[in-house]
Each structure stands twice: as C-alpha cells, then as structure tokens.
Design a protein around this motif. Structure first.
Motif, PDB file in Angstrom:
ATOM      1  N   LEU A  64     -33.591  52.968   6.683  1.00 20.96           N
ATOM      2  CA  LEU A  64     -33.724  51.850   7.623  1.00 20.96           C
ATOM      3  C   LEU A  64     -32.533  51.305   8.047  1.00 20.96           C
ATOM      4  O   LEU A  64     -32.428  51.195   9.459  1.00 20.96           O
ATOM      5  CB  LEU A  64     -34.674  50.744   7.085  1.00 20.96           C
ATOM      6  N   TYR A  65     -31.499  51.081   7.198  1.00 19.17           N
ATOM      7  CA  TYR A  65     -30.261  50.233   7.283  1.00 19.17           C
ATOM      8  C   TYR A  65     -29.754  51.398   8.385  1.00 19.17           C
ATOM      9  O   TYR A  65     -28.824  51.124   9.300  1.00 19.17           O
ATOM     10  CB  TYR A  65     -29.693  49.717   6.419  1.00 19.17           C
ATOM     11  N   GLY A  66     -29.756  52.521   7.891  1.00 21.12           N
ATOM     12  CA  GLY A  66     -28.863  53.717   8.757  1.00 21.12           C
ATOM     13  C   GLY A  66     -29.445  53.927  10.001  1.00 21.12           C
ATOM     14  O   GLY A  66     -28.593  54.220  10.801  1.00 21.12           O
ATOM     15  N   LYS A  67     -30.738  53.562  10.328  1.00 20.82           N
ATOM     16  CA  LYS A  67     -31.105  53.884  11.565  1.00 20.82           C
ATOM     17  C   LYS A  67     -30.879  52.569  12.400  1.00 20.82           C
ATOM     18  O   LYS A  67     -30.419  52.906  13.791  1.00 20.82           O
ATOM     19  CB  LYS A  67     -32.459  53.951  11.801  1.00 20.82           C
ATOM     20  N   VAL A  68     -30.879  51.464  11.950  1.00 21.22           N
ATOM     21  CA  VAL A  68     -30.519  50.250  12.873  1.00 21.22           C
ATOM     22  C   VAL A  68     -29.123  49.462  12.686  1.00 21.22           C
ATOM     23  O   VAL A  68     -28.678  48.760  13.557  1.00 21.22           O
ATOM     24  CB  VAL A  68     -31.825  49.346  12.708  1.00 21.22           C
TER      25      VAL A  68
END
Length: 194
Positions: free
Chosen positions: A189-193
């Motif tokens: 999640l953090y890696g995508k956003v």
C-alpha cells in the motif's frame, strides 16, 4: 494425577517456547523491515515500488491469508469443544488458504522475474525479495506444519497432545498473519502511494 499435571506443564512449556521463538522472529522481521524501508528508494536502473507492485492479486492473497487466521481460531475453538469433524475440516481449510496464498505469491514473483525485476537488479528489489520471501518461507513452514497436524488429528483424534500442538501452532500462524498485515501495509500500500 501426576502425569496429568506433568502433561499440563508440558503444554505450558511448549507455549512459552513458542512465545520465545516469536520474540526472536520479531527481531528478525524488524531488521528486515528496517533494511527494506532504508533501501526502498535505491532503485538503480530498476523499477520503483510504484511502477512494479500490483495490488489486485496481492489484495486477494491478503484476504485469503487473513481468512486463515479466522479459520485457525475457529479450529482451535472446535478442538477445545471436542468436535473432531469440525476441527479437521477447519484445519484443512486453513491449510488450503495458506497453500493458495503461497501459490499466488509464487505467481507474483514469477511475474516480476519475467519482467526482468530480478533480485540483483537494485537494492530495493533485493530488500523486497528478502522481506517478502522470508515471510513466504514462514507461510510454507506453517503449511507443512499443518499437514503434519492433519495427520496427527487423523491418527489420534482430539486429545490433550493434539489440542496442545494445535494451540502452539495457532500462535505461530497468527504471528505470520500479523507480519503479512505489516508487509501489505508498508510494502504494497505505502509502496504504491508513497
């Protein structure tokens, strides 16, 4: 009476040993998370996490793994109630959910490899594969462990020994699921956003 007390002491010793094991695993995974978060932006010529990671299949595999946390909890409750059929079916379902998660993670890694995102392509990819792969090995160990538990339940039924083994295993499995929640949040999640 003495053997019954000894048996309860053995059960408590096994649980305590598992808690010590989990404490050691927390240190290992904390280190792996630290390495990943440090190297996340070191992409060299490789892709960034935002370019590489795909959330759709990982979200589905996350649902499968988190569902297995519920099924192992229900399995332990059924075992404590002496319901052999329900215990066996719920353990088998947990086994299948864990196995499905592993298959999906294997497909994810193969997909990345086919796109040229190899472990030595960048520090980011090295730390990604190390963290997620280490968790995958823990899931694999849990699936093997469940296979052994299924055999034990089939051979011995519900008794103090099999229920104790299931109880210790459930601690391990809940820990593995909790680590995945952190991986899904911080890596995917953090890696995508982020």
């Amino acid at each position: 009476m003495t053997s019954h007390v000894f048996s309860m002491e053995q059960e408590e010793d096994k649980k305590l040993a598992m808690w010590f094991f989990i404490a050691a695993e927390v240190v290992i995974f904390a280190s792996l998370f630290g390495v990943y978060l440090t190297l996340k932006s070191h992409i060299s010529e490789g892709p960034s996490s935002g370019q590489m990671l795909e959330l759709k299949s990982v979200t589905l595999s996350t649902v499968l793994l988190l569902s297995s946390s519920f099924t192992i909890y229900s399995c332990l409750q059924a075992s404590d109630s002496g319901k052999m059929g329900k215990t066996f079916l719920l353990l088998l379902l947990t086994f299948l959910l864990g196995g499905s998660f592993l298959l999906m993670e294997s497909r994810e890694f193969i997909h990345y490899y086919e796109q040229g995102f190899e472990v030595d392509s960048s520090p980011f990819l090295s730390s990604f594969y190390l963290l997620v792969g280490t968790h995958g090995l823990h899931v694999f160990a849990g699936v093997v462990w469940m296979g052994i538990l299924l055999i034990h339940f089939r051979m011995k039924g519900i008794c103090r020994e099999t229920t104790s083994r299931l109880s210790v295993f459930s601690l391990y499995w809940h820990f593995v699921d909790l680590v995945w929640v952190l991986i899904f949040t911080l890596v995917y999640l953090y890696g995508k956003v982020g």
